[in-house]
Design an enzyme around this catalytic site. Structure first.
Site, short mmCIF file in Angstrom:
data_model
loop_
_atom_site.label_atom_id
_atom_site.label_comp_id
_atom_site.label_asym_id
_atom_site.label_seq_id
_atom_site.Cartn_x
_atom_site.Cartn_y
_atom_site.Cartn_z
N GLU A 59 23.09 56.43 -9.72
CA GLU A 59 22.30 55.20 -9.53
C GLU A 59 20.96 55.28 -10.25
OE1 GLU A 59 19.80 54.68 -6.21
OE2 GLU A 59 20.57 56.42 -5.13
N LYS B 198 14.71 46.16 -7.85
CA LYS B 198 15.63 47.00 -7.08
C LYS B 198 16.74 46.09 -6.59
CE LYS B 198 15.85 49.24 -2.55
NZ LYS B 198 15.12 49.57 -1.32
N VAL C 241 22.53 52.32 -4.08
CA VAL C 241 23.86 52.86 -3.79
C VAL C 241 24.88 51.71 -3.73
CG1 VAL C 241 25.29 54.04 -2.05
CG2 VAL C 241 23.01 54.93 -2.63
N ASP D 110 17.05 45.78 10.28
CA ASP D 110 17.06 46.39 8.95
C ASP D 110 18.13 47.47 8.87
OD1 ASP D 110 16.60 47.47 6.48
OD2 ASP D 110 14.43 47.62 6.71
N SER E 14 20.69 49.04 5.93
CA SER E 14 20.91 49.04 4.49
C SER E 14 22.26 48.46 4.12
CB SER E 14 20.81 50.46 3.95
OG SER E 14 21.11 50.46 2.57
N ALA E 15 22.27 47.70 3.02
CA ALA E 15 23.52 47.15 2.48
C ALA E 15 24.47 48.27 2.04
CB ALA E 15 23.21 46.23 1.30
N ASP E 16 23.93 49.48 1.89
CA ASP E 16 24.79 50.61 1.49
C ASP E 16 25.92 50.82 2.50
OD1 ASP E 16 22.88 50.98 -0.46
OD2 ASP E 16 22.11 52.88 0.33
N LYS F 226 18.03 60.41 5.47
CA LYS F 226 16.73 60.91 5.90
C LYS F 226 16.40 60.56 7.31
CE LYS F 226 14.88 60.20 1.66
NZ LYS F 226 15.97 59.27 1.54
N1 PSU Z 1 17.40 57.44 -0.28
C1 PSU Z 1 16.78 58.37 -1.05
N2 PSU Z 1 16.33 58.03 -2.26
C2 PSU Z 1 16.50 56.78 -2.76
C3 PSU Z 1 17.20 55.82 -1.96
C4 PSU Z 1 17.63 56.20 -0.74
O1 PSU Z 1 16.63 59.48 -0.64
O2 PSU Z 1 16.04 56.51 -3.87
C5 PSU Z 1 17.48 54.47 -2.51
C6 PSU Z 1 18.98 54.32 -2.85
O3 PSU Z 1 19.10 53.58 -4.04
C7 PSU Z 1 19.53 53.53 -1.68
C8 PSU Z 1 18.34 52.63 -1.39
O4 PSU Z 1 20.69 52.80 -1.98
O5 PSU Z 1 17.21 53.47 -1.55
C9 PSU Z 1 18.40 52.05 0.00
O6 PSU Z 1 17.43 51.08 0.13
P1 PSU Z 1 17.39 50.15 1.43
O7 PSU Z 1 16.97 51.05 2.53
O8 PSU Z 1 16.38 49.09 1.09
O9 PSU Z 1 18.77 49.60 1.59
MN MN Z 2 16.67 47.31 4.30
#
Ligand code: PSU
Ligand code: MN
Length: 300
Positions: free
Chosen positions: A21, A82, A102, A134, A136-138, A155
């Site tokens: 990514e 992003k 992701v 909140d 994540s879409a992941d 994390k």
């Molecule tokens: N976790 C990490 N480093 C990162 C990310 C997550 O340790 O850079 C990034 C990844 O691209 C992940 C995104 O898909 O953050 C998730 O963002 P959000 O929480 O806004 O969905």
């Molecule tokens: Mn989010």
């Protein structure tokens, strides 16, 4: 989409490819370490005899297999977006530059025919998601897109028990690479169990094969603990995370800005130590992901 000729050739010849990514480059680490790390990750993958394909979007065109020059730009240029799944149609229509998360990297990897994807950590259910919603879409992406994601867990900026619950609901197998415990990114321990332990890349490939053969849509999450020598002290990292979460609250940071904010603040609060851990865990994931990609090819 634009698929790098080397990547295309490998895919046609059933040679192993690993997708990567670009949000980790543009929003996950500071320049120039972000670029150095991205290039080193590609090098590690190549040393295992596998072709790397870093994914990003340039002028609204998805790139699968960015050049070193493009990687440098993604690390250096300010204002690159992003993009998760929801952003893709807008980024395409408006011909924007965007780093892929992701979720969006999984979509593009799948469209290109790449089955294995390597990153540092995935997004998850945020703490107090009961109020903020909140998530994540992941996690939804893992539920529906046929790509295996190799990471170092999630994390502790997230709610790890709820993240595991959500993955179960979405039907995503969470596998521990040579561990029964879910790794917590900067550390090897979370106190939580993975669904299953796997011992080697061959076993991972067998599970991936069974999932595809039996038409069970969606991804697989392989969690690979950070090597002990690079793991952080539990107290140091957890204090930094607590502080960073408080700062985010006070500043009212929300939505897609929260993960980059927390990552950056934790790096600042640990005097750069968390960045070193982050770099080493990604390199470690690249080595494991490359070996899994090789085994996956043998099933075709
Ligand atoms: N976790 C990490 N480093 C990162 C990310 C997550 O340790 O850079 C990034 C990844 O691209 C992940 C995104 O898909 O953050 C998730 O963002 P959000 O929480 O806004 O969905
Ligand atoms: Mn989010």
């Amino acid at each position: 989409m634009k698929i790098n000729p080397e990547v295309l050739e490998a895919l046609k010849a059933n040679k192993p490819v690993v997708a990567l990514e670009s949000t980790i480059i543009s929003h996950g680490m500071p320049y120039p370490k972000n670029v150095e790390t991205a290039l080193k990750v590609e090098q590690v993958i190549r040393e295992h005899g596998v072709v790397p394909a870093t994914i990003g979007i340039i002028d609204g065109e998805p790139i699968v297999g960015m050049t070193p020059e493009e990687i440098e730009l993604f690390g250096k240029v300010k204002g690159i977006g992003k993009a998760s799944r929801r952003d893709l149609p807008v980024v395409y229509a408006k011909k924007l530059w965007a780093a892929t998360t992701v979720s969006s990297s999984m979509i593009l990897a799948n469209q290109a025919g790449i089955e294995v994807f390597v990153t540092g950590g995935i997004g998850g259910v945020h703490r107090r998601a009961q109020e903020s919603m909140d998530i994540s879409a992941d996690l939804q992406e893992l539920g529906k897109t046929n790509v295996t994601v190799v990471c170092a867990g999630a994390k502790a900026i997230l709610d790890l028990p709820l993240t595991l619950e959500y993955l179960e609901t979405m039907g995503v197998p969470v596998l521990g690479y040579q561990t029964k415990e879910l790794p917590a990114f900067y550390t090897r321990h979370s106190g939580l169990s993975v669904d299953y332990e796997i011992n080697d890349p061959k076993e991972a490939a067998e599970i991936i094969y069974q999932k595809r053969k039996n038409n069970l849509q969606g991804g697989i999450l392989i969690t690979n603990p950070i090597p002990q020598e690079f793991a952080m002290d539990d107290k140091i990292i957890n204090d930094a995370i607590e502080k960073a979460l408080k700062m985010a609250d006070e500043k009212g940071v929300k939505g897609k800005d929260i993960t980059p904010f927390l990552l950056k603040t934790v790096v600042d609060l640990t005097g750069g130590e968390s960045l070193e851990s982050n770099i080493h865990l990604v390199l470690n994931n690249a080595a494991v992901g490359a070996e899994i990609a090789k085994e996956v090819c043998k099933h075709k």
